[in-house]
Design a protein around this motif. Structure first.
Motif, short mmCIF file in Angstrom:
data_model
loop_
_atom_site.label_atom_id
_atom_site.label_comp_id
_atom_site.label_asym_id
_atom_site.label_seq_id
_atom_site.Cartn_x
_atom_site.Cartn_y
_atom_site.Cartn_z
N SER A 181 0.88 -6.99 -7.36
CA SER A 181 -0.11 -7.16 -6.30
C SER A 181 -0.29 -8.63 -5.96
CB SER A 181 -1.46 -6.55 -6.72
OG SER A 181 -1.33 -5.16 -6.92
N ASP A 225 0.80 -1.22 0.00
CA ASP A 225 0.00 0.00 0.00
C ASP A 225 0.83 1.27 0.00
OD1 ASP A 225 -2.39 -1.53 2.20
OD2 ASP A 225 -2.30 -1.51 0.02
N HIS A 246 2.67 -9.74 -3.76
CA HIS A 246 2.50 -9.27 -2.38
C HIS A 246 1.47 -10.14 -1.65
CE1 HIS A 246 5.00 -5.71 -2.29
NE2 HIS A 246 4.46 -5.24 -3.40
N TYR A 247 0.38 -10.44 -2.34
CA TYR A 247 -0.67 -11.27 -1.74
C TYR A 247 -0.14 -12.66 -1.41
CZ TYR A 247 -4.80 -14.20 -1.30
OH TYR A 247 -5.71 -15.10 -0.84
N LEU A 275 -5.17 -7.49 1.97
CA LEU A 275 -4.75 -7.39 0.58
C LEU A 275 -5.81 -7.93 -0.37
CD1 LEU A 275 -0.97 -8.35 0.65
CD2 LEU A 275 -1.98 -6.13 0.24
#
Length: 380
Positions: free
Chosen positions: A324, A294, A327-328, A360
């Motif tokens: 993304s 974020d 990261h997840y 997330l």
């Protein structure tokens, strides 16, 4: 028209009829998962995301035992702990393990005994549930029932595991004064782990931390690296690089150091590789950075409750270049490690890891969510 032509014509007609019947009975092709109606907003993210998928299946061994193993490995780090002794401690056989450590002549055995005595002392302190309340508060924003259930299981498992270990500690009657004398003797004889323990506990003479670090004690090297991060980043980098070879937490800080340079040019690729290696070894700081998606204002600064110093994260995790979905995937791994008891008795740290995945998930588009689940499965 001859007979051969009539036969071919009949076959063609029959084929056409069959194709028409199949086409009418087949379902209409589905719209891609990430397709939006023309009237939807240009942003591809949904206001109401799909429900969070169930996490990967947890380990089958009883949770109190897994929690105890993780706590023992976290707190008893002065030297390699034989598997047999780990099992005995988890079963409450503290006295027998303490006797063997006291009689051992291997480097680090006395420091291990001192760490065991410190752990027993902490278990004997008056119980407080302040960390339980703090853990629940950290998880409240996740709004995910499965995470709440996992935290409840961890709370119960910690109480059971701590009671088992505390009973063994009480029966062992550890003599901390005698252990302290043994520590001083082995430290004077140049035992790196003893020097490290005395220095980090605050009862050592000046110079013991440096002596332990020069002798290769990784937590002493990590401590010196953290001490020099602000004022002498190049010195910090050298100590962190040495410590990272033997300590996952040190590797996490070293990876962050590489991202920003620490007295040299930034090495983003090397920093990311080092962080990922540390995260696979269970370092909370690395797992937190890799799960941060974020921007600079929401970098996850995961450190253990008993950490001597909290390392500085990079100013912006976007330099890692993770998608993304990636990261997840790291957040999903962190949550699974937490649910499996891999963070020991540190409930606040476990709650932070459990909250990262649902947080997330709500920010992903359907296409990103599908890619994230695939990446999480591969990582796990």
């Amino acid at each position: 028209m001859n007979g051969r032509q009539l036969t071919l014509l009949g076959l063609a007609a029959g084929t056409a009829v069959a194709v028409a019947l199949w086409w009418r009975s087949s379902p209409a092709p589905e719209r891609p998962a990430d397709a939006r109606p023309a009237s939807a907003a240009a942003d591809a993210r949904y206001d109401r995301p799909a429900p969070l998928p169930a996490a990967a299946t947890a380990a089958t061994a009883p949770l109190p035992g897994r929690l105890l193993h993780a706590q023992l490995r976290t707190r008893l780090r002065a030297a390699a702990l034989p598997r047999e002794w780990l099992e005995r401690l988890a079963a409450g056989e503290v006295g027998e393990v303490a006797r063997q450590l006291s009689e051992a002549r291997a480097p680090g055995s006395v420091a291990l005994l001192a760490e065991l005595a410190a752990l027993c002392r902490a278990l004997g302190a008056p119980a407080a549930d302040a960390d339980v309340s703090a853990a629940r508060a950290r998880l409240a924003a996740a709004r995910e029932p499965a995470a709440d259930t996992a935290l409840d299981a961890l709370i119960g498992a910690r109480r059971e595991g701590a009671a088992r270990l505390a009973a063994g500690c009480s029966a062992a009657h550890l003599d901390e004064a005698a252990i302290g004398r043994q520590l001083e003797l082995t430290a004077r004889n140049g035992d790196a782990a003893s020097l490290e323990y005395l220095a980090l506990e605050g009862s050592g003479a000046a110079g013991r931390l440096e002596s332990a670090a020069l002798l290769g004690a990784p937590r002493a090297q990590l401590s010196l690296g953290l001490d020099h991060l602000r004022g002498q980043p190049a010195v910090a980098r050298s100590w962190l690089e040495a410590a990272s070879k033997h300590d996952a937490d040190a590797a996490a800080v070293y990876g962050s150091c590489l991202l920003v340079g620490c007295g040299a040019a930034p090495e983003v690729a090397a920093g990311r590789a080092t962080l990922e290696s540390a995260a696979r070894r269970g370092a909370p700081f690395a797992l937190g950075l890799l799960s941060s998606a974020d921007g600079a204002d929401n970098v996850l600064r995961w450190t253990a409750a008993d950490a001597r110093l909290s390392p500085l994260p990079p100013p912006n995790v976007e330099v890692l270049g993770l998608s993304s979905a990636e990261h997840y995937a790291w957040a999903a791994l962190a949550g699974q490690l937490a649910a499996d008891g891999c963070f020991g008795f540190d409930l606040e740290l476990a709650a932070e890891a459990l909250a990262a995945r649902p947080r997330l998930w709500r920010s992903l588009s359907p296409a990103e969510a599908a890619a994230g689940e695939q990446a999480a499965a591969a990582l796990a």
